[in-house]
Design a protein around this motif. Sequence first.
Motif, PDB file in Angstrom:
ATOM      1  N   ALA A   1      69.057   5.899  48.977  1.00  0.00           N
ATOM      2  CA  ALA A   1      67.959   6.641  49.615  1.00  0.00           C
ATOM      3  C   ALA A   1      68.409   7.431  50.836  1.00  0.00           C
ATOM      4  O   ALA A   1      67.794   8.432  51.202  1.00  0.00           O
ATOM      5  CB  ALA A   1      66.835   5.678  50.005  1.00  0.00           C
ATOM      6  N   GLY A   2      69.482   7.015  51.484  1.00  0.00           N
ATOM      7  CA  GLY A   2      69.923   7.694  52.685  1.00  0.00           C
ATOM      8  C   GLY A   2      70.818   8.893  52.443  1.00  0.00           C
ATOM      9  O   GLY A   2      71.178   9.596  53.387  1.00  0.00           O
ATOM     10  N   ARG A   3      71.175   9.139  51.172  1.00  0.00           N
ATOM     11  CA  ARG A   3      72.114  10.229  50.921  1.00  0.00           C
ATOM     12  C   ARG A   3      71.428  11.593  51.031  1.00  0.00           C
ATOM     13  O   ARG A   3      70.202  11.698  50.927  1.00  0.00           O
ATOM     14  CB  ARG A   3      72.735  10.087  49.534  1.00  0.00           C
ATOM     15  N   GLU A   4      72.225  12.608  51.181  1.00  0.00           N
ATOM     16  CA  GLU A   4      71.694  13.966  51.297  1.00  0.00           C
ATOM     17  C   GLU A   4      71.231  14.477  49.936  1.00  0.00           C
ATOM     18  O   GLU A   4      71.918  14.306  48.934  1.00  0.00           O
ATOM     19  CB  GLU A   4      72.781  14.892  51.849  1.00  0.00           C
ATOM     20  N   ARG A   5      70.072  15.099  49.917  1.00  0.00           N
ATOM     21  CA  ARG A   5      69.549  15.683  48.681  1.00  0.00           C
ATOM     22  C   ARG A   5      69.814  17.186  48.653  1.00  0.00           C
ATOM     23  O   ARG A   5      69.990  17.808  49.696  1.00  0.00           O
ATOM     24  CB  ARG A   5      68.042  15.416  48.559  1.00  0.00           C
ATOM     25  N   GLU A   6      69.819  17.739  47.441  1.00  0.00           N
ATOM     26  CA  GLU A   6      69.998  19.181  47.298  1.00  0.00           C
ATOM     27  C   GLU A   6      68.768  19.913  47.831  1.00  0.00           C
ATOM     28  O   GLU A   6      67.642  19.418  47.699  1.00  0.00           O
ATOM     29  CB  GLU A   6      70.223  19.543  45.834  1.00  0.00           C
ATOM     30  N   ARG A   7      68.985  21.094  48.382  1.00  0.00           N
ATOM     31  CA  ARG A   7      67.867  21.879  48.926  1.00  0.00           C
ATOM     32  C   ARG A   7      67.219  22.665  47.785  1.00  0.00           C
ATOM     33  O   ARG A   7      67.263  23.891  47.715  1.00  0.00           O
ATOM     34  CB  ARG A   7      68.345  22.778  50.051  1.00  0.00           C
ATOM     35  N   VAL A   8      66.630  21.896  46.892  1.00  0.00           N
ATOM     36  CA  VAL A   8      65.999  22.445  45.683  1.00  0.00           C
ATOM     37  C   VAL A   8      64.584  21.904  45.579  1.00  0.00           C
ATOM     38  O   VAL A   8      64.351  20.712  45.790  1.00  0.00           O
ATOM     39  CB  VAL A   8      66.802  22.071  44.418  1.00  0.00           C
ATOM     40  N   LEU A   9      63.650  22.796  45.260  1.00  0.00           N
ATOM     41  CA  LEU A   9      62.264  22.415  44.990  1.00  0.00           C
ATOM     42  C   LEU A   9      62.035  22.535  43.495  1.00  0.00           C
ATOM     43  O   LEU A   9      62.343  23.574  42.902  1.00  0.00           O
ATOM     44  CB  LEU A   9      61.297  23.342  45.733  1.00  0.00           C
ATOM     45  N   VAL A  10      61.537  21.490  42.879  1.00  0.00           N
ATOM     46  CA  VAL A  10      61.271  21.557  41.440  1.00  0.00           C
ATOM     47  C   VAL A  10      59.796  21.883  41.211  1.00  0.00           C
ATOM     48  O   VAL A  10      58.920  21.519  42.006  1.00  0.00           O
ATOM     49  CB  VAL A  10      61.649  20.240  40.722  1.00  0.00           C
ATOM     50  N   TYR A  11      59.562  22.600  40.125  1.00  0.00           N
ATOM     51  CA  TYR A  11      58.192  23.002  39.733  1.00  0.00           C
ATOM     52  C   TYR A  11      58.125  22.784  38.232  1.00  0.00           C
ATOM     53  O   TYR A  11      58.836  23.436  37.469  1.00  0.00           O
ATOM     54  CB  TYR A  11      57.979  24.471  40.103  1.00  0.00           C
ATOM     55  N   VAL A  12      57.277  21.860  37.788  1.00  0.00           N
ATOM     56  CA  VAL A  12      57.229  21.454  36.390  1.00  0.00           C
ATOM     57  C   VAL A  12      55.888  21.838  35.778  1.00  0.00           C
ATOM     58  O   VAL A  12      54.826  21.496  36.321  1.00  0.00           O
ATOM     59  CB  VAL A  12      57.449  19.925  36.251  1.00  0.00           C
ATOM     60  N   GLY A  13      55.922  22.535  34.641  1.00  0.00           N
ATOM     61  CA  GLY A  13      54.677  22.887  33.957  1.00  0.00           C
ATOM     62  C   GLY A  13      54.908  23.965  32.915  1.00  0.00           C
ATOM     63  O   GLY A  13      55.821  24.789  33.052  1.00  0.00           O
ATOM     64  N   HIS A  14      54.109  23.941  31.844  1.00  0.00           N
ATOM     65  CA  HIS A  14      54.187  25.003  30.841  1.00  0.00           C
ATOM     66  C   HIS A  14      53.955  26.357  31.506  1.00  0.00           C
ATOM     67  O   HIS A  14      53.220  26.461  32.495  1.00  0.00           O
ATOM     68  CB  HIS A  14      53.140  24.791  29.745  1.00  0.00           C
TER      69      HIS A  14
END
Length: 234
Positions: free
Chosen positions: A59-72
């Motif tokens: 949980a403490g690791r760095e995440r990618e600076r990406v926003l996901v958007y899911v939907g048809h």
Amino acid sequence: ADAEYNNDSDYGYLKRVVEPLLEADGRTRIDLVRDDAFAKPVVLPVEERALYKRTIDAAGRERERVLVYVGHYRPNKGQLTFLRKLEPATLGGFAVELFGVRPANNPRLLEMATTVDDDWDAIRAEIRTRFAPGQIVTHEDKIPHLDMMRRFATASGLVHYASSDRNPRVLYEALYFGLPLFVSIQSMPYVGLQCHKFVRLTDADAAPAAMNAELRSWLDYLDAKADQKTKMAS
């Protein structure tokens, strides 16, 4: 609240048409629980539960600076509206990754193609003409659920800017993997979510300037959250 509920097409039809018919026949009235009245449960298969445990352990690791958007890729899911309002500069160093399915690539959706619009071509045109390469990434085919959860485990947040939805389960899958939400009130998320700072409720009918201001504020929150994790890990 009753007036708002009665404007909902499904609820309104049941209350105005179905319930009087049942009562006239001596049957009980209809009591409906709206979809946004509760948080939807998330039940993961074994592989995804193991992925979740690894995500929590890291949980403490760095995440990618990406926003996901899911939907048809349909108008009500809001991807095209979101992109048309979005100013590229608002994203800063973030990218948006769209995961969806075109009606043309899905037999079930293809059967609905005469009544369901496909926003894919307009979305692609918007990306080509207004955004830098890599700012908006698209997927047009269904991917395995496990792969979607893997993306949730590495991204920074989830956007859902639908103009009409019913408390989609993807919100809770994203929260399960630690993703803050930027979600429209028209998505009908569980009302209890508005009490939490990791959920930013926004209005899909808002002017572009207002949406960009709210989104930038939320991205600042994501950056502050990432900085805090980095300090705690050092």
